[in-house]
Design a protein around this motif. Structure first.
Motif, PDB file in Angstrom:
ATOM      1  N   LEU A 313       0.855  -1.191   0.000  1.00 45.81           N
ATOM      2  CA  LEU A 313       0.000   0.000   0.000  1.00 45.81           C
ATOM      3  C   LEU A 313       0.883   1.231   0.000  1.00 45.81           C
ATOM      4  N   ASP A 314       0.566   2.174  -0.884  1.00 46.69           N
ATOM      5  CA  ASP A 314       1.296   3.440  -0.913  1.00 46.69           C
ATOM      6  C   ASP A 314       0.801   4.362   0.199  1.00 46.69           C
ATOM      7  N   GLY A 315       1.730   5.156   0.744  1.00 44.24           N
ATOM      8  CA  GLY A 315       1.375   6.093   1.801  1.00 44.24           C
ATOM      9  C   GLY A 315       0.457   7.205   1.349  1.00 44.24           C
ATOM     10  N   LYS A 316       0.352   7.399   0.036  1.00 46.49           N
ATOM     11  CA  LYS A 316      -0.505   8.471  -0.457  1.00 46.49           C
ATOM     12  C   LYS A 316      -1.983   8.242  -0.131  1.00 46.49           C
ATOM     13  N   HIS A 317      -2.321   7.005   0.225  1.00 45.51           N
ATOM     14  CA  HIS A 317      -3.709   6.703   0.559  1.00 45.51           C
ATOM     15  C   HIS A 317      -4.059   7.089   1.997  1.00 45.51           C
ATOM     16  N   VAL A 318      -3.039   7.437   2.818  1.00 46.68           N
ATOM     17  CA  VAL A 318      -3.295   7.831   4.202  1.00 46.68           C
ATOM     18  C   VAL A 318      -3.813   9.270   4.220  1.00 46.68           C
ATOM     19  N   THR A 319      -4.975   9.479   4.785  1.00 48.86           N
ATOM     20  CA  THR A 319      -5.566  10.823   4.826  1.00 48.86           C
ATOM     21  C   THR A 319      -5.460  11.488   6.197  1.00 48.86           C
ATOM     22  N   LYS A 320      -5.355  10.692   7.267  1.00 49.94           N
ATOM     23  CA  LYS A 320      -5.303  11.259   8.612  1.00 49.94           C
ATOM     24  C   LYS A 320      -4.677  10.243   9.552  1.00 49.94           C
ATOM     25  N   ALA A 321      -3.924  10.734  10.552  1.00 51.33           N
ATOM     26  CA  ALA A 321      -3.326   9.854  11.555  1.00 51.33           C
ATOM     27  C   ALA A 321      -3.337  10.560  12.903  1.00 51.33           C
ATOM     28  N   LEU A 322      -3.617   9.805  13.958  1.00 50.54           N
ATOM     29  CA  LEU A 322      -3.614  10.391  15.301  1.00 50.54           C
ATOM     30  C   LEU A 322      -3.265   9.320  16.338  1.00 50.54           C
ATOM     31  N   VAL A 323      -2.788   9.800  17.499  1.00 42.38           N
ATOM     32  CA  VAL A 323      -2.408   8.901  18.601  1.00 42.38           C
ATOM     33  C   VAL A 323      -3.545   8.858  19.614  1.00 42.38           C
ATOM     34  N   THR A 324      -3.962   7.667  19.996  1.00 40.43           N
ATOM     35  CA  THR A 324      -5.002   7.494  21.005  1.00 40.43           C
ATOM     36  C   THR A 324      -4.528   6.453  22.028  1.00 40.43           C
ATOM     37  N   ALA A 325      -5.358   6.168  23.015  1.00 39.15           N
ATOM     38  CA  ALA A 325      -5.044   5.165  24.032  1.00 39.15           C
ATOM     39  C   ALA A 325      -6.030   4.015  23.919  1.00 39.15           C
ATOM     40  N   ASP A 326      -5.505   2.795  24.008  1.00 40.25           N
ATOM     41  CA  ASP A 326      -6.362   1.615  23.978  1.00 40.25           C
ATOM     42  C   ASP A 326      -7.303   1.627  25.193  1.00 40.25           C
ATOM     43  N   GLN A 327      -8.595   1.400  24.949  1.00 40.08           N
ATOM     44  CA  GLN A 327      -9.580   1.496  26.026  1.00 40.08           C
ATOM     45  C   GLN A 327      -9.413   0.412  27.080  1.00 40.08           C
ATOM     46  N   THR A 328      -8.789  -0.713  26.707  1.00 41.01           N
ATOM     47  CA  THR A 328      -8.613  -1.817  27.652  1.00 41.01           C
ATOM     48  C   THR A 328      -7.300  -1.706  28.417  1.00 41.01           C
ATOM     49  N   THR A 329      -6.195  -1.534  27.679  1.00 44.14           N
ATOM     50  CA  THR A 329      -4.863  -1.523  28.305  1.00 44.14           C
ATOM     51  C   THR A 329      -4.341  -0.127  28.596  1.00 44.14           C
TER      52      THR A 329
END
Length: 594
Positions: A313-329
């Protein structure tokens, strides 16, 4: 507005301004020149310096221990003594768990006692060198952080870096479907516009202020970055070759290479980084390093992985990225979203490769390798794997910025010396100081005691202006200084209007307190009208102007706002303090009006 409210407001503004200005004060006043030079260097240079410095310190300590083992280290080694005491405590726990008598913590930390504490570790010389290196590294990186949060000097004052970037338009054209490109000239024109727009957004994202970016010829981009001539600025902007993609990890090929590398580490690769014996891995694979950030923020290789040459997969298909926290761990994870085409490709690919690892590759470096646990549909992808917050943020940054459809390469970079910078700073500051002194001198001579209020208001006006520049990490250029000089002349306008109104009220026979109230009330809208119109003009210049025009307009806009505040709030508070607290009955505001 009540007097108490005005007083609290002024205190709050002054405190906030000091908070904003502190990074600039720390950098320009409190940071030694030699530390500034180190902090402005690249991270590689900082790492080389701290490593060499730590080695020299270790050698000096060992020599001192041989000559006089009972000598006591001076206060500059307090951090090392603290680490030595910690070593003794940790050793005591180990000895106690083994049922042995622990070595006693020396009452006096001599050089031999300090070195002995580190000899308890597996790598004594490496352990003490790591502590010393960490001390120098932390000092320099903190200074670098202070610089990044301070007011920057423009290229005309401090020098900087000129960069010429070449856009490979032919490569971009070849990457397109020939049936979709009907006009090659128009395509190249659009590609250049996109490359410039991408670079501009990337520079803004990384906090580089007041850059100059323009096209040169058909396929060159000229970039001018004021401030520190740091080659890492170029790497951050261009992000290597600028290509991001996802590839499948071949576990069998990786195991085969690792076995080969364990026996042939010194000769595994050629001088240009190619695998010396390609038969070690299948033809459809290639070996890349898996990297993570070290303590300096540099890429450090921690392993090798064999990945498929075919791009999943080419990176050009990435439209948005963000850091979150896993709800369990509650562990950090990276979520990114794909466009519709990328979502279809990724769904098919992950369904066929459940249980295998997928590598994120940027500039021929593997930044992350996560296991595909299930088929991923819908284009919303979550990466997890025990990331630290820093690792997750690094992956997010790669996903957000590492793709350029037009490959770019740095063709040349040139450090621009500020040969006239010191002279320009001296002349600009001299003009600002002389202008301020002449204006304030006039106010004192013409308005007597009331002129003191104008003096204080103007000094606070300059203080607020520099604080706002620092708060927004704006760049100080010659044109910015020109805007400040103009503000000095314009800002006393408000004081003049107020003082003249007060004089009129005094001539009408009003008391000091009544004249002050009437003077400020009658002058309010005249001051607001004139400053609002000036601010509107300056605001338009900040949006429509570029370069020196924009710098001038920004400083003028800040000056207009701060001068209104100091004239209507600070000056009024001073008048009220003299009336209500000091108890003055008369007004010293003119040679003819008492």
């Amino acid at each position: 507005m009540k007097k108490r409210t005005r007083f609290i407001l002024v205190l709050a503004v002054l405190a906030a301004c000091f908070w904003f200005l502190w990074p600039s004060i720390s950098w320009y006043v409190r940071t030694p020149k030699d530390q500034q030079s180190l902090a402005l260097g690249s991270l590689e240079k900082i790492k080389d310096y701290t490593t060499l410095k730590a080695k020299e310190e270790v050698d000096a300590l060992i020599s001192l221990a041989k000559e006089n083992p009972d000598s006591v280290l001076d206060d500059s080694y307090g951090y090392l003594v603290k680490a030595a005491k910690k070593n003794y405590k940790e050793a005591a726990k180990v000895y106690k768990s083994a049922g042995q008598e622990a070595p006693a913590v020396p009452s006096v930390m001599t050089v031999s006692a300090v070195l002995n504490s580190f000899s308890m570790s597996y790598d004594p010389s490496g352990a003490i060198q790591s502590v010393i290196e960490g001390k120098y590294r932390d000092e320099i990186l903190k200074a670098k952080k202070r610089y990044n949060s301070s007011v920057k000097l423009g290229l005309d004052l401090s020098g900087g870096m000129n960069i010429i970037v070449r856009a490979d338009l032919d490569a971009a054209l070849k990457a397109q479907n020939p049936d979709e490109v009907t006009d090659e000239a128009q395509f190249k024109k659009d590609a250049m516009a996109q490359a410039i727009e991408t670079l501009t957004g990337r520079i803004d994202k990384f906090g580089l202020t007041s850059p100059v970016i323009r096209q040169q010829g058909e396929d060159r981009i000229y970039i001018e970055i004021p401030g520190a001539a740091d080659s890492e600025s170029v790497n951050t902007i261009i992000m290597g070759k600028g290509i991001l993609n996802f590839r499948l990890v071949d576990e069998d090929a990786t195991a085969a290479f690792n076995s080969y590398y364990a026996a042939n580490a010194a000769n595994a690769f050629t001088a240009d980084g190619k695998l010396r014996d390609p038969s070690v891995i299948p033809e459809d694979c290639e070996v890349m390093g898996l990297y993570q950030k070290d303590d300096y923020g540099l890429d450090e290789r921690i392993a090798y992985l064999a990945v498929k040459k075919a791009v999943a997969l080419d990176g050009k298909h990435v439209t948005k990225a963000l850091v979150t926290a896993d709800q369990t761990t509650n562990q950090p994870e990276v979520n990114f979203v794909l466009d519709s085409e990328g979502a279809d490709i990724f769904a098919t690919f992950t369904a066929a490769n459940v249980g295998k690892r997928l590598a994120i590759v940027s500039d021929d470096k593997i930044k992350s390798a996560a296991t595909i646990r299930q088929a991923i549909n819908g284009g919303s992808v979550s990466l997890s794997g025990g990331f630290s917050v820093e690792e997750a943020q690094n992956i997010q940054k790669i996903l957000q910025t590492a793709w350029l459809e037009v490959p770019l390469e740095v063709e040349s970079q040139q450090v621009v010396g500020a040969s006239l910078g010191d002279q320009a700073i001296h002349q600009g500051m001299m003009a600002l100081a002389v202008g301020l002194l002449l204006v304030l001198g006039f106010m004192l001579m013409f308005y007597l005691g009331a002129g003191v209020n104008a003096v204080v208001a103007q000094i606070l006006n300059m203080y607020i202006m520099f604080s706002v520049l620092s708060a927004f990490n704006l760049t100080l250029t010659l044109s910015s200084i020109a805007g400040m000089i103009l503000t000095v002349g314009m800002s006393v306008d408000a004081n003049v209007i107020i003082f003249e109104r007060i004089k009129e009220e005094l001539r009408a026979g009003k008391s000091r307190a009544a004249a002050i109230v009437s003077g400020f009330d009658n002058a309010f809208w005249a001051i607001m009208d004139s400053n609002i119109t000036t601010f509107i003009a300056a605001a338009f210049l900040t949006q429509l102007g570029t370069g020196s025009i924009q710098g001038f307009a920004v400083s003028l806009s800040i000056g207009v706002c701060s001068s209104v505040f100091t004239a209507l709030i600070v000056s009024r508070l001073m008048f009220d303090f003299q009336t209500d607290v000091v108890g003055k009955k008369n007004m010293s505001i003119s040679w003819r009006v008492k």
